[in-house]
Scaffold this active site. Structure first.
Site, PDB file in Angstrom:
ATOM      1  N   ARG A  62     -17.754-134.107 -42.252  1.00 49.79           N
ATOM      2  CA  ARG A  62     -18.935-133.467 -41.684  1.00 49.79           C
ATOM      3  C   ARG A  62     -18.685-132.980 -40.251  1.00 49.79           C
ATOM      4  O   ARG A  62     -19.304-132.034 -39.786  1.00 49.79           O
ATOM      5  CB  ARG A  62     -20.102-134.463 -41.706  1.00 49.79           C
ATOM      6  CG  ARG A  62     -21.462-133.805 -41.776  1.00 49.79           C
ATOM      7  CD  ARG A  62     -22.528-134.790 -42.215  1.00 49.79           C
ATOM      8  NE  ARG A  62     -22.445-136.014 -41.462  1.00 49.79           N
ATOM      9  CZ  ARG A  62     -22.579-137.231 -41.969  1.00 49.79           C
ATOM     10  NH1 ARG A  62     -22.830-137.401 -43.248  1.00 49.79           N
ATOM     11  NH2 ARG A  62     -22.470-138.293 -41.207  1.00 49.79           N
ATOM     12  N   TYR A 115     -37.790-114.852 -30.828  1.00 47.66           N
ATOM     13  CA  TYR A 115     -37.419-114.601 -32.226  1.00 47.66           C
ATOM     14  C   TYR A 115     -38.472-115.228 -33.151  1.00 47.66           C
ATOM     15  O   TYR A 115     -38.777-116.420 -33.040  1.00 47.66           O
ATOM     16  CB  TYR A 115     -36.034-115.214 -32.452  1.00 47.66           C
ATOM     17  CG  TYR A 115     -35.485-115.106 -33.841  1.00 47.66           C
ATOM     18  CD1 TYR A 115     -35.199-113.877 -34.412  1.00 47.66           C
ATOM     19  CD2 TYR A 115     -35.225-116.254 -34.586  1.00 47.66           C
ATOM     20  CE1 TYR A 115     -34.672-113.792 -35.688  1.00 47.66           C
ATOM     21  CE2 TYR A 115     -34.693-116.176 -35.866  1.00 47.66           C
ATOM     22  CZ  TYR A 115     -34.431-114.931 -36.412  1.00 47.66           C
ATOM     23  OH  TYR A 115     -33.911-114.848 -37.679  1.00 47.66           O
ATOM     24  N   ASP A 188     -31.884-118.466 -25.931  1.00 48.30           N
ATOM     25  CA  ASP A 188     -31.297-117.872 -27.141  1.00 48.30           C
ATOM     26  C   ASP A 188     -30.448-116.690 -26.679  1.00 48.30           C
ATOM     27  O   ASP A 188     -30.970-115.701 -26.159  1.00 48.30           O
ATOM     28  CB  ASP A 188     -32.409-117.421 -28.103  1.00 48.30           C
ATOM     29  CG  ASP A 188     -31.857-116.830 -29.410  1.00 48.30           C
ATOM     30  OD1 ASP A 188     -30.751-116.243 -29.397  1.00 48.30           O
ATOM     31  OD2 ASP A 188     -32.550-116.933 -30.442  1.00 48.30           O
ATOM     32  N   LYS A 213     -24.616-113.107 -36.330  1.00 46.86           N
ATOM     33  CA  LYS A 213     -24.692-111.734 -35.830  1.00 46.86           C
ATOM     34  C   LYS A 213     -23.319-111.269 -35.330  1.00 46.86           C
ATOM     35  O   LYS A 213     -22.404-111.157 -36.111  1.00 46.86           O
ATOM     36  CB  LYS A 213     -25.780-111.645 -34.751  1.00 46.86           C
ATOM     37  CG  LYS A 213     -27.127-112.250 -35.189  1.00 46.86           C
ATOM     38  CD  LYS A 213     -27.833-111.399 -36.235  1.00 46.86           C
ATOM     39  CE  LYS A 213     -29.030-112.082 -36.892  1.00 46.86           C
ATOM     40  NZ  LYS A 213     -30.070-112.550 -36.012  1.00 46.86           N
TER      41      LYS A 213
HETATM   42  C1  LIG Z   1     -30.889-113.751 -36.270  1.00 43.96           C
HETATM   43  C2  LIG Z   1     -31.353-114.460 -35.068  1.00 43.96           C
HETATM   44  C3  LIG Z   1     -31.489-115.843 -35.054  1.00 43.96           C
HETATM   45  C4  LIG Z   1     -31.301-116.692 -36.280  1.00 43.96           C
HETATM   46  O1  LIG Z   1     -30.078-116.600 -36.889  1.00 43.96           O
HETATM   47  P1  LIG Z   1     -29.900-116.943 -38.455  1.00 43.96           P
HETATM   48  O2  LIG Z   1     -28.447-117.203 -38.576  1.00 43.96           O
HETATM   49  O3  LIG Z   1     -30.377-115.742 -39.196  1.00 43.96           O
HETATM   50  O4  LIG Z   1     -30.720-118.150 -38.753  1.00 43.96           O
HETATM   51  C5  LIG Z   1     -31.893-116.440 -33.883  1.00 43.96           C
HETATM   52  N1  LIG Z   1     -32.154-115.736 -32.782  1.00 43.96           N
HETATM   53  C6  LIG Z   1     -32.037-114.391 -32.753  1.00 43.96           C
HETATM   54  C7  LIG Z   1     -32.333-113.660 -31.504  1.00 43.96           C
HETATM   55  C8  LIG Z   1     -31.641-113.705 -33.894  1.00 43.96           C
HETATM   56  O5  LIG Z   1     -31.551-112.383 -33.872  1.00 43.96           O
END
Ligand SMILES: *Cc1c(COP(=O)(O)O)cnc(C)c1O
Length: 399
Positions: A62, A115, A188, A213
């Protein structure tokens, strides 16, 4: 000699040469395992002793092995962190940050441009745990923010730039305010992905990034990472990460690591393309406003210029229509943009933003006009512009 981060990124986590043959692969092998074997009981006890002293030695699958470690090192390098916790999605990484920091009765300040799924976390889990969130304007000044701080406030949760309207926040000022009040600052950083923006270096305590992303970058991985600098905070986060059982597969870690190696060149091209598209869209009669922090007219431009090292492929445009059907006609006419959420892969995407989602964004200024978000991919910018032009035409938005 201090090297550029791009150079370091390519040379982080390079596999060691085989002691016998003097040969090593270029890439870190994908080490898939659910558990590890110990040579004997003395090795077994020694591993736990060394782990306790802070060494990164896996004792169970893990926690991940070489592939995960190389990815963690690369993300730490980008973000300027000391500890990187991998999670199965960006949302899981956000939840990890919250659950590390809150207890029942606590209060958190969250930017209103956050988000969307963070509001779901609030409604579905945090409220049930007796944690209260207050949403603040991204452009709130120090005094307005200070007035929202309560005795039970634990941290400020920011996202900069926002991911629909790209609201920039003054992270150094937020960090100063937070620390004056013994609060932490969580950011974030998915937009910047550690390369365009480094919240930890601007004073934040935790940086959260959706590796789904730009880090992975090819629309084939879901992953998140939570990065911290302070060892005591890292220890708290480690315990929460452990308790939640968060882990990511070695294949996904391997894909994310592959993506990270080329992120700087991809981002440079995303930015070049997005800037050309933005410049085409500005002044089109069918377009009321273009939201892109690297445009000098954008409200976030000054902070973007001060704190960021570039921009990415994300931009939004307010269409010169309030009619849902016209916006749909525009989106449907696009041929090179897939209709879909997310962003950060090599391909162009379009999403029609729901007015209900814009309602909670205090920086939204275009009333009932329809907002469309584009992720500008790595196609040729001229082709993307031609596609947008014909779609505006088809929707009757050029008249
Ligand atoms: C896509 C995104 C997330 C979440 O990511 P996932 O992998 O889809 O859960 C969090 N914050 C922002 C700004 C995003 O664009």
């Amino acid at each position: 000699m201090s090297q550029h981060i791009t150079t370091k990124l390519l040379h982080t986590g390079t596999p060691a040469f085989d002691a016998d043959t003097g040969v090593a692969p270029v890439n870190v092998p994908t080490v898939r395992t659910s558990t590890v074997r110990f040579a004997n009981t003395s090795a077994y006890y020694d591993v736990f002793k060394r782990k306790k002293a802070g060494e990164r030695i896996p004792s169970y699958g893990r926690q991940g092995m070489d592939t995960h470690h190389a990815l963690q090192d690369a993300i730490n390098l980008l973000e300027g962190g000391n500890a990187c916790f991998l999670a199965p999605s960006g949302v899981a990484a956000i939840s990890l940050a919250f659950l590390t920091l809150v207890s029942p009765g606590d209060h958190v300040l969250v930017v209103d441009s956050v988000y969307g799924p963070v509001r779901k976390l609030d409604e579905s889990l945090l409220q049930r745990l007796g944690v209260q969130l207050t949403y603040y304007r991204p452009d709130a000044d120090q005094a307005a923010l200070a007035a929202l701080i309560q005795p039970n406030t634990r941290f400020i949760y920011a996202e900069s730039p926002g991911s629909l309207l790209f609201e920039m926040q003054d992270i150094p000022a937020l960090a100063q305010l937070a620390h004056q009040h013994q609060l932490l600052l969580v950011v974030d950083n998915t937009w910047g992905s550690g390369y365009l923006y480094r919240p930890l270096q601007l004073g934040a305590d935790i940086s959260v990034v959706a590796a789904t992303k730009y880090l992975a970058g090819h629309s084939d991985v879901m992953m998140g990472a939570t990065v911290v600098r302070d060892p005591a905070l890292a220890a708290r986060m480690h315990d929460t990460h452990y308790a939640l059982g968060l882990t990511v597969g070695a294949d996904d870690a391997s894909l994310a690591l592959r993506g990270v190696r080329t992120m700087p060149v991809r981002l440079a091209q995303h930015q070049r393309n997005a800037m050309q598209v933005a410049q085409f869209l500005v002044g089109q009669p069918g377009v009321k406003r273009v939201w892109y922090p690297a445009l000098p007219d954008d409200p976030g431009y000054a902070l973007w210029k001060r704190d960021c090292f570039g921009a990415n492929g994300l931009l939004s445009l307010t269409l010169n229509t309030t009619e849902h059907a016209v916006a749909c006609r525009f989106v449907d006419a696009l041929t090179l943009f897939g209709i879909g959420f997310s962003w950060g892969g090599y391909e162009s995407l379009v999403s029609l933003v729901e007015p209900s989602e814009l309602a909670w964004h205090s920086m939204w200024r275009d009333g009932n006009h329809r907002l469309v978000r584009l992720h500008i991919g790595l196609e040729d910018a001229d082709d993307l512009i031609a596609d947008l032009n014909q779609a505006l035409n088809t929707a009757g938005l050029l008249a």
